[in-house]
Design a protein around this motif. Structure first.
Motif, PDB file in Angstrom:
ATOM      1  N   GLN A 286      57.065  15.665  61.743  1.00 15.44           N
ATOM      2  CA  GLN A 286      58.409  15.290  62.201  1.00 15.44           C
ATOM      3  C   GLN A 286      59.418  16.410  61.980  1.00 15.44           C
ATOM      4  OE1 GLN A 286      58.749  11.474  60.189  1.00 15.44           O
ATOM      5  NE2 GLN A 286      58.350  10.404  62.108  1.00 15.44           N
TER       6      GLN A 286
ATOM      7  N   PHE B  63      58.499  19.210  64.742  1.00 19.68           N
ATOM      8  CA  PHE B  63      58.811  18.825  66.127  1.00 19.68           C
ATOM      9  C   PHE B  63      60.045  17.919  66.227  1.00 19.68           C
ATOM     10  CE2 PHE B  63      54.251  19.877  66.354  1.00 19.68           C
ATOM     11  CZ  PHE B  63      54.321  20.865  67.335  1.00 19.68           C
TER      12      PHE B  63
ATOM     13  N   PRO C 237      63.637  16.601  67.255  1.00 18.51           N
ATOM     14  CA  PRO C 237      64.375  16.872  68.495  1.00 18.51           C
ATOM     15  C   PRO C 237      65.323  18.055  68.327  1.00 18.51           C
ATOM     16  CG  PRO C 237      64.382  14.539  67.958  1.00 18.51           C
ATOM     17  CD  PRO C 237      63.797  15.237  66.791  1.00 18.51           C
TER      18      PRO C 237
ATOM     19  N   ARG D 236      62.923  19.889  69.663  1.00 18.90           N
ATOM     20  CA  ARG D 236      61.624  20.572  69.751  1.00 18.90           C
ATOM     21  C   ARG D 236      60.503  19.624  70.180  1.00 18.90           C
ATOM     22  NH1 ARG D 236      63.996  22.647  65.089  1.00 18.90           N
ATOM     23  NH2 ARG D 236      62.824  21.253  63.731  1.00 18.90           N
ATOM     24  N   ASP D 237      60.766  18.313  70.145  1.00 16.20           N
ATOM     25  CA  ASP D 237      59.734  17.358  70.572  1.00 16.20           C
ATOM     26  C   ASP D 237      59.386  17.522  72.051  1.00 16.20           C
ATOM     27  OD1 ASP D 237      62.321  16.383  71.157  1.00 16.20           O
ATOM     28  OD2 ASP D 237      61.570  14.336  71.338  1.00 16.20           O
ATOM     29  N   LEU D 238      60.298  18.146  72.795  1.00 14.98           N
ATOM     30  CA  LEU D 238      60.032  18.394  74.223  1.00 14.98           C
ATOM     31  C   LEU D 238      58.836  19.330  74.415  1.00 14.98           C
ATOM     32  CD1 LEU D 238      63.620  18.751  75.748  1.00 14.98           C
ATOM     33  CD2 LEU D 238      62.019  16.884  76.094  1.00 14.98           C
TER      34      LEU D 238
ATOM     35  N   LEU E  96      56.081  19.138  72.955  1.00 17.07           N
ATOM     36  CA  LEU E  96      54.876  18.297  73.011  1.00 17.07           C
ATOM     37  C   LEU E  96      54.647  17.773  74.428  1.00 17.07           C
ATOM     38  CD1 LEU E  96      55.662  16.379  69.716  1.00 17.07           C
ATOM     39  CD2 LEU E  96      53.769  17.963  70.017  1.00 17.07           C
ATOM     40  N   ILE E  97      55.740  17.426  75.104  1.00 13.81           N
ATOM     41  CA  ILE E  97      55.614  16.914  76.479  1.00 13.81           C
ATOM     42  C   ILE E  97      55.212  18.043  77.425  1.00 13.81           C
ATOM     43  CG2 ILE E  97      56.859  15.792  78.377  1.00 13.81           C
ATOM     44  CD1 ILE E  97      58.515  14.321  76.239  1.00 13.81           C
TER      45      ILE E  97
ATOM     46  N   SER F 217      55.818  12.684  71.110  1.00 14.03           N
ATOM     47  CA  SER F 217      57.254  12.997  70.991  1.00 14.03           C
ATOM     48  C   SER F 217      58.008  11.823  70.357  1.00 14.03           C
ATOM     49  CB  SER F 217      57.851  13.392  72.341  1.00 14.03           C
ATOM     50  OG  SER F 217      58.278  12.277  73.057  1.00 14.03           O
ATOM     51  N   HIS F 218      57.537  10.609  70.625  1.00 15.96           N
ATOM     52  CA  HIS F 218      58.134   9.434  69.967  1.00 15.96           C
ATOM     53  C   HIS F 218      57.909   9.490  68.450  1.00 15.96           C
ATOM     54  CE1 HIS F 218      58.103   6.755  73.827  1.00 15.96           C
ATOM     55  NE2 HIS F 218      59.174   7.518  73.754  1.00 15.96           N
TER      56      HIS F 218
ATOM     57  N   ALA G 268      57.488  12.183  66.708  1.00 14.49           N
ATOM     58  CA  ALA G 268      58.299  13.282  66.162  1.00 14.49           C
ATOM     59  C   ALA G 268      59.766  12.890  66.040  1.00 14.49           C
ATOM     60  CB  ALA G 268      58.151  14.514  67.044  1.00 14.49           C
ATOM     61  N   SER G 269      60.279  12.187  67.046  1.00 15.17           N
ATOM     62  CA  SER G 269      61.711  11.867  67.055  1.00 15.17           C
ATOM     63  C   SER G 269      62.023  10.563  66.338  1.00 15.17           C
ATOM     64  CB  SER G 269      62.207  11.771  68.504  1.00 15.17           C
ATOM     65  OG  SER G 269      61.545  10.714  69.170  1.00 15.17           O
TER      66      SER G 269
END
Lengths: 168, 245
Positions: free
Chosen positions: B8, B11, B13, B15-17, B19-20, B132-133, B135-136
């Motif tokens: 967490q 990644f 936010p 930075r979680d993007l 992952l996508i 991403s969920h 991570a955020s």
């Protein structure tokens, strides 16, 4: 059979008491109660988030060394001037535990900041708000609930759009 | 610091993007490999993706600006802002689908084989979104005392993001082990059915559901309807196949 099981699950997992919805407990996430903190300004004035319950509040966590913070600070000040009369409160929380305390006052003067700047000397607010990136902004509604969390530098439009939501 | 906290922090936010984007790259590679099996023109399909992606980005921003016209009138330069929050993702997605459909017709791309080819991309994106969920901290679970609960947002909660990751990985595996000679559209419909079924189940453990009358979860009802449509379509395909035989 699959569809019937699905319908049964929808019925079983329904949240009739609204217990699944957030808001009752403090957490730094959209939909939750904004965690309370009490910090001092550079002139030793003590300010608590509870002092502003019933008002729309923007809590912005920042540091003097952080380039995106430097970018957005003049925008926050400009927008704050426009919305101040409508009851908007802006609290700039300096992450003093990871900043140079002597740099804060010159920074505030350089950017002509008029809203209160709080010094998070022990990292209390950073810990409560689970700060992972600077800057991070929390838009808190009049009911004390966080309406939006923005990580990173905000453009003027994004700032205005979120403020419009909390001053309603 | 445990693995979850480390993940967490790395990644967090925005930075979680990453992952996508990573998931999109893997998904595109998988889809490209399967394109010849479905006899779909890869160049046309790549162009379709590019056109729909442009449609998504441009319309998502423009429609957001139109919805907030008075705000953008005060700072017109914000239309070019890098803030991803200044974006109407659902309208953007709707326009992207329409754009893809229009381009597909113009390029004479067959609908069902094209959707089958793109299914690994959709399934991999679902995995990326689930990560991403995690991570955020979005799409969080409701409070619970189960032994595998995670401490999140001030309470012990169902690790719904981990349920989501497991379900989406299983969906991708089930898609990839399908024989490509199955009826056109089957892989896509299977993906839709599995994804809606897992959402139907996992939503029941979520702590951020939008509730409607009687405390029912809106997303579960939508997922049930989509599952019904997907299963009915698979059944219709099967019957059609039997009639032809």
């Amino acid at each position: 059979m699959i569809l019937l099981t699905g319908l049964v699950w929808i019925f079983i997992s329904a949240d009739r008491t609204n217990s699944a919805t957030a808001g009752r407990i403090p957490a730094p996430q959209k939909g939750f109660l904004a965690p309370e903190f009490k910090l001092e300004t550079s002139d030793s004035q003590s300010i608590s988030l509870t002092d502003y319950r019933g008002k729309a509040v923007l809590v912005n966590l920042w540091a003097t060394w952080c380039p995106p913070c430097r970018t957005e600070m003049p925008i926050i000040e400009k927008v704050y001037q426009g919305y101040q009369d409508q009851g908007l409160i802006v609290l700039g929380v300096n992450s003093t535990n990871q900043d140079d305390p002597t740099a804060v006052t010159p920074f505030v003067k350089q950017y002509g900041i008029t809203f209160p700047i709080l010094l998070d000397v022990n990292g209390e607010a950073a810990s409560l708000y689970e700060l992972r990136s600077l800057p991070t902004s929390f838009f808190i509604g009049r009911d004390g609930i966080i309406k939006e969390v923005v990580v990173g530098s905000m453009s003027e439009a994004l700032l205005r759009a979120n403020i419009e939501e909390i001053i309603k | 610091m445990n693995i979850l906290s480390l993940f967490q922090n790395v990644f967090a936010p925005p930075r979680d993007l990453i992952l996508i984007i990573l998931a999109a790259w893997v998904g595109l590679t998988l889809s490209e490999k399967r394109a010849p099996l479905h006899r779909v023109n890869l160049d046309s399909l790549s162009n379709l993706l590019l056109v729909s992606m442009i449609g998504f980005v441009v319309s998502g921003r423009v429609l957001y600006a139109l919805e907030n016209l008075s705000i953008f009138a005060q700072s017109p330069a914000s239309i070019f802002s890098l803030n991803t929050d200044l974006f109407d993702q659902w309208s953007g997605l709707a326009i992207a689908v329409v754009t893809a459909f229009a381009y597909g017709r113009r390029a004479h791309l067959p609908l069902w084989p094209s959707l089958d080819t793109l299914t690994p991309l959709f399934a991999t994106l679902a995995i990326g979104i689930a990560f991403s969920h995690l991570a955020s901290g979005l799409a969080f679970g409701k409070e619970t005392n189960v032994p595998w609960a995670i401490d999140q947002w001030g309470a012990l909660r169902h690790p719904t993001q981990i349920y989501e990751i497991i379900a989406s990985i299983l969906t991708l595996v089930l898609i990839l082990i399908q024989k490509p000679i199955a009826k056109p559209g089957f892989e896509f419909l299977l993906f839709v059915a599995l994804t809606s079924a897992s959402r139907l189940v996992i939503e029941g453990f979520r702590g951020d559901s939008t509730l409607i009358l009687g405390g029912f979860r809106a997303a579960q009802i939508a997922a049930w309807l989509i599952l019904f449509a997907a299963l009915a379509s698979i059944d219709y395909q099967k019957r059609l196949g039997h009639e032809k035989e």
